[in-house]
Scaffold this active site. Structure first.
Site, PDB file in Angstrom:
ATOM      1  N   THR A 318      38.109  20.115  35.179  1.00  0.00           N
ATOM      2  CA  THR A 318      39.352  20.877  35.306  1.00  0.00           C
ATOM      3  C   THR A 318      40.093  20.400  36.550  1.00  0.00           C
ATOM      4  OG1 THR A 318      40.312  23.093  35.506  1.00  0.00           O
ATOM      5  CG2 THR A 318      38.189  22.754  36.573  1.00  0.00           C
ATOM      6  N   HIS A 370      22.211  27.195  38.113  1.00  0.00           N
ATOM      7  CA  HIS A 370      21.045  26.915  38.952  1.00  0.00           C
ATOM      8  C   HIS A 370      19.729  27.176  38.204  1.00  0.00           C
ATOM      9  CE1 HIS A 370      19.095  25.766  42.488  1.00  0.00           C
ATOM     10  NE2 HIS A 370      19.485  26.704  43.341  1.00  0.00           N
TER      11      HIS A 370
END
Length: 407
Positions: A318, A370
């Site tokens: 993006t 994560h």
């Protein structure tokens, strides 16, 4: 009379309903076969609904209605004759407006002479002005002989400080189905992933030199510009091959890794954020990447993008820099596990070999899940992108820019 029932077609797998965004025709209009009669929003894209036959149309749903796939939304009388003089949907010339008469001059009255009443407030007006803490001397009275009326006091505003009496309207509008789905997915990403963001900065001096040297020849030969997106896309696909955990996603208790790079490119369209996918970007040349991004971005902005063109990406890029963003923490596009945020390019001083020099710099951000991507992989991935962009000739072009750019 032969009546055709037009039903909502399935825009794609797993989509069970759409929303009528806009009717492009009116009830009773004559429509031609394949003419676009409506725009419908799904939770993934805005699509045009073409007429299945020619005839007089009768609408069976209102704008804003949610309709199930397979539901009848209009009827077409295929036996009706086309109106003489062309389609009834064609615009008709407006009748000539009557010429306006010249306004008559109003007699000008001399201002009234000041009297003891000029500037004095009525009891109701004085109470309102005291509540607003406004000095009556700053208000022009419109009452008899210049007296300050209650209406004058209500409309009075402070010349300094907090304004009062201004417009305080509000507008309530239903969000489109696409906008609602985007909101739902963003909240889902925040709530269901262990999202973390790591940052770095990139010196784009060498990318700028390559673009300056070859962009004219590239545009002349291939018909597309040599932008930053091809460099970033190539750098991302290289980094994904080096760190395959970033090119993966969680499915239940399993991790799915991909040996291909389908790169979602975030595009701001008229209906909101869209993310068309560049398939197998790792196999595309610079020309191929630029041409495909241009094609998909144009289709997204024109409202022609399909669901298939927006699903199945493995990683997202993006670019908030086109709107002036200097730094941000992009939100993961589920079920993907990583997204790269690009930002604006600022010339600023940095230390190079012990000397201060000015270079075009960009902050880049990697948001990642994560749960399956550790700090070593995330930081290494972003460093690999930095290395490729700061040394593009060697790491992205095999030391042969003309061959890589197909010149």
């Amino acid at each position: 009379m032969s009546i055709l029932e037009m039903k909502v077609p399935s825009p794609g797998e797993s989509i069970t309903e759409v929303e009528i965004a806009t009717w492009l025709v009116k009830d009773g209009d004559y429509v031609e076969k394949d003419q676009a009669i409506a725009e419908v929003d799904s939770d993934k894209a805005t699509l045009e609904l073409p007429a299945e036959a020619s005839g007089i149309i009768t609408l069976k749903a209102e704008e804003g209605d949610a309709v199930a796939v397979g539901q009848v939304v209009c009827l077409i009388d295929t036996g009706a004759a086309k109106p003489a003089g062309g389609s009834s949907t064609e615009a008709k010339p407006a009748a000539e407006a009557p010429k306006a008469e010249a306004p008559k001059a109003e007699p000008v009255q001399a201002p009234a002479a000041a009297t003891y009443a000029t500037g004095s407030a009525s009891p109701a007006a004085k109470k309102i002005l005291d509540e607003k803490n406004i000095d009556p001397a700053s208000v022009t009275g419109t009452g008899k002989e210049g007296r300050i009326t209650k209406e004058d006091a209500l409309n009075a505003k402070h010349s300094m400080g907090t304004p009062t009496g201004g417009p305080r309207g509000e507008e309530r509008k239903k969000m489109s189905m696409l906008r609602r789905k985007v909101a739902e997915r963003l909240v889902e990403a925040k709530n269901t992933t262990a999202m973390l963001t790591t940052f770095n900065e990139v010196n784009l001096t060498n990318v700028n030199k390559l673009r300056s040297e070859y962009k004219d020849a590239f545009k002349a030969k291939h018909g597309v510009g040599l932008g930053f997106m091809s460099f970033f896309t190539k750098a991302v696909t290289r980094a994904l091959e080096l760190y395959p955990d970033v090119n993966s996603m969680i499915d239940g208790q399993e991790q799915i890794k991909y040996d291909f790079c389908d790169i979602s490119i975030a595009v701001s369209g008229p209906k909101g954020l869209m993310v068309p996918v560049v398939r197998n970007a790792e196999l595309l040349s610079f020309r191929g990447v630029e041409a495909e991004i241009k094609r998909l971005a144009t289709r997204a902005r024109d409202g022609q993008i399909t669901v298939d063109e927006m699903t199945g990406g493995t990683f997202t890029i993006t670019n908030g820099g086109v709107f002036g963003s200097m730094l941000s923490t992009p939100i993961i596009n589920p079920p993907q596990s990583g997204i790269l945020g690009m930002h604006n390019i600022i010339e600023r001083p940095i230390a190079v070999d012990g000397k201060v020099e000015i270079h075009p710099m960009m902050y880049v951000a990697l948001s990642y899940d994560h749960r399956i991507i550790d700090g070593r992989e995330s930081v290494g991935f972003l460093v690999a992108i930095k290395e490729a962009l700061e040394n593009p000739t060697e790491l992205l072009m095999d030391n042969n820019p003309k061959k890589a750019l197909e010149l």
